[in-house]
Design an enzyme around this catalytic site. Structure first.
Site, mmCIF file in Angstrom:
data_model
loop_
_atom_site.group_PDB
_atom_site.id
_atom_site.type_symbol
_atom_site.label_atom_id
_atom_site.label_comp_id
_atom_site.label_asym_id
_atom_site.label_seq_id
_atom_site.Cartn_x
_atom_site.Cartn_y
_atom_site.Cartn_z
ATOM 1 N N GLU A 127 23.648 38.382 36.473
ATOM 2 C CA GLU A 127 24.833 37.534 36.505
ATOM 3 C C GLU A 127 24.513 36.190 35.862
ATOM 4 O O GLU A 127 23.339 35.852 35.677
ATOM 5 C CB GLU A 127 25.295 37.324 37.946
ATOM 6 C CG GLU A 127 25.706 38.594 38.653
ATOM 7 C CD GLU A 127 26.223 38.365 40.066
ATOM 8 O OE1 GLU A 127 26.520 39.361 40.750
ATOM 9 O OE2 GLU A 127 26.326 37.182 40.489
ATOM 10 N N PRO A 128 25.541 35.398 35.536
ATOM 11 C CA PRO A 128 25.289 34.094 34.931
ATOM 12 C C PRO A 128 24.340 33.215 35.749
ATOM 13 O O PRO A 128 23.545 32.462 35.181
ATOM 14 C CB PRO A 128 26.685 33.475 34.848
ATOM 15 C CG PRO A 128 27.598 34.664 34.694
ATOM 16 C CD PRO A 128 26.984 35.726 35.556
ATOM 17 N N ALA A 130 22.325 34.569 38.270
ATOM 18 C CA ALA A 130 21.352 35.441 38.933
ATOM 19 C C ALA A 130 20.673 36.310 37.893
ATOM 20 O O ALA A 130 21.061 37.452 37.663
ATOM 21 C CB ALA A 130 22.040 36.311 39.997
ATOM 22 N N GLU A 363 14.883 43.370 31.644
ATOM 23 C CA GLU A 363 14.353 44.103 32.804
ATOM 24 C C GLU A 363 13.120 43.421 33.400
ATOM 25 O O GLU A 363 12.161 44.069 33.818
ATOM 26 C CB GLU A 363 14.074 45.563 32.436
ATOM 27 C CG GLU A 363 15.368 46.272 32.069
ATOM 28 C CD GLU A 363 15.240 47.775 31.973
ATOM 29 O OE1 GLU A 363 14.466 48.364 32.753
ATOM 30 O OE2 GLU A 363 15.923 48.357 31.117
#
Length: 379
Positions: A127-128, A130, A363
C-alpha cells in the site's frame, strides 16, 4: 549430495528454453519499447502447461513441483524479464496463497483456472503507506451479514489490470496490529474494484503494474482465505515462495547479460584481437559466471526445500538477496564490456540493467532480506 536435475526437469528446461528462444526472445525488445503486455505469449505458455508446473494434478496442475517451476522462470526471464515477472507473480504470490491456505472448494474453484492459464492472478499486499512495513496495512474488511466489505488501495501490483483474481490483505480486527490482518480472494469483476493506469516504469515495461482501488467491494464470507486474523502469517510464508521465484528471475537476467557479453567480447576486436583475449575482460566474465552459478544453486536449493515441505525462509531470503544483486552486477559488467554500445538501445544489455534493478526491490528489498536472514540466525 546430488545436484543433478531429474530427467523430467531437464526435459522441462529444454522445452521452455526452446520456446523462449524461438517465440519470446525475438519479441522482447519490441515488447519493452512499446510497453506491450505479451497476451499471445501468455496463451502459448498456457498451452505448454507452464502455469501448471507447481500445482498438483487434482487442481489442474502437472505436479512437477516448485523446482521445475523456477527452472521455467529462469528460462522465460532470460528471454524477457517482463514476461518472467508476469509468470512468477501469477504462480507464486497470486495463485500460491490459495494453494497454501485455501479450502478444498477454494482450490478447485481458483487454482484450476489459474493452473490452466485461463486467468491470471495477482497479490494485493503493498500500500502507499505499507511497503516494507506491511503490518501497517490500512485496507479494511468489515463483515456485513454473509459478505465482507473491503475498502482500500493497493499499489505496485503486478498483473493488476490483467488478473481475474487478486488476493487482498485487509484489517479485520482494528487495533490488533499484525494479528488483525486477514486475506481474501477478490474476483476482479466485483463491483467497486478498479485499477489505475499502469505505472510508467524504468524497466519490466511489458509487465502490467498498477494500483488497485477497492471501494465497498463485497465478497462472499467464504472468500476469507484461511483463518481470520492470520493474514500476516500467511503472506510471510507466501513471500518465501515468491522470493525463490524472484531469485530465479534474477538468475535468468544475469545469464542473459553474461551470454550477451561473452558473445560480444568474442566478436569485438581491439588492438588486433578479440577483447575476450584480454585478461581484464576475462576476469569480468569469470566473476559473472561464478556468481551466476552460485545464485542458481541457491535458488534450486531453496526450491528443493519447499518441494520437500521443509523450512526455507532463510534459504529463500539468501537466494533472493544474492541472485538479485548478482543480476544487477552482471548487467553493469555487461554494459562495461560493451563500452559505449552498451549504453545504447542497439544492444539488450541496457534493458537487462533496467529490468534487474527491481529484483533488489520487489518482494522485499535487499535490506529486508538481510533482516530476515539475521533474524533466522537468531539476532
Amino acid at each position: 549430495m546430488d545436484f543433478a536435475l531429474s530427467e523430467s526437469q531437464l526435459m522441462i528446461r529444454q522445452m521452455v528454453r526452446d520456446f523462449a528462444t524461438k517465440e519470446l526472445a525475438p519479441l522482447a525488445a519490441d515488447l519493452d519499447r512499446e510497453s506491450r503486455f505479451p497476451h499471445e505469449i501468455i496463451k502459448k505458455m498456457a498451452a505448454l502447461d507452464l502455469f501448471a508446473l507447481p500445482f498438483s494434478e487434482e487442481y489442474g496442475g502437472t505436479g512437477d513441483g516448485y523446482l521445475a517451476y523456477v527452472i521455467a522462470v529462469e528460462e522465460i526471464s532470460k528471454a524477457c524479464a517482463s514476461t518472467g515477472i508476469t509468470y512468477a507473480a501469477h504462480c507464486s504470490i497470486g495463485t500460491g496463497p490459495v494453494n497454501l491456505f485455501g479450502t478444498e472448494e477454494q482450490k478447485l474453484k481458483w487454482i484450476t483456472p489459474c493452473a490452466k492459464g485461463e486467468m491470471l492472478a495477482a497479490f494485493g499486499l503493498t500500500e502507499p503507506d505499507a511497503g516494507s512495513d506491511a503490518g501497517s496495512t490500512k485496507t479494511t474488511a468489515v463483515l456485513d451479514g454473509d459478505q465482507w466489505v473491503i475498502n482500500g488501495t493497493k499499489c505496485f501490483i503486478t498483473n493488476a489490470s490483467q488478473a481475474g483474481m487478486v488476493i487482498v490483505t485487509a484489517v479485520t480486527e482494528p487495533g490488533q496490529g499484525t494479528r488483525g490482518i486477514s486475506s481474501f480472494i477478490v474476483p476482479t469483476a466485483t463491483a467497486g474494484y478498479s485499477v489505475t493506469a499502469p505505472y510508467e516504469k524504468l524497466g519490466l515495461k511489458a509487465s502490467d503494474t498498477a494500483e488497485i482501488i477497492l471501494e465497498d467491494v463485497h465478497v462472499p464470507k467464504d472468500n476469507l482465505l484461511g483463518k481470520r486474523g492470520e493474514g500476516f502469517k500467511q503472506f510471510l510464508l507466501v513471500l518465501d515462495g515468491g522470493r525463490i521465484s524472484i531469485g530465479a528471475l534474477s538468475v535468468g537476467i544475469a545469464q542473459a547479460a553474461l551470454d550477451a557479453a561473452l558473445a560480444y567480447a568474442k566478436e569485438r576486436k581491439q588492438f588486433g584481437q578479440p577483447i575476450s583475449k584480454f585478461q581484464a575482460i576475462q576476469f569480468k566474465l569469470a566473476d559473472m559466471a561464478t556468481r551466476i552459478e552460485l545464485a542458481r544453486l541457491a535458488v534450486h536449493r531453496a526450491a528443493w526445500l519447499k518441494d520437500q515441505g521443509l523450512p526455507h525462509t532463510r534459504e529463500a531470503a539468501i537466494a533472493k538477496l544474492f541472485a538479485s544483486e548478482t543480476a544487477v552486477a552482471a548487467a553493469l559488467e555487461a554494459i562495461q564490456i560493451f563500452g559505449g554500445y552498451g549504453y545504447t538501445k542497439e544492444y539488450p544489455v541496457e534493458r537487462y540493467l533496467r529490468d534487474a534493478k527491481l529484483m533488489e526491490i520487489g518482494e522485499g528489498t535487499s535490506e529486508i532480506q538481510r533482516l530476515v536472514i539475521a533474524r533466522q540466525l537468531g539476532c
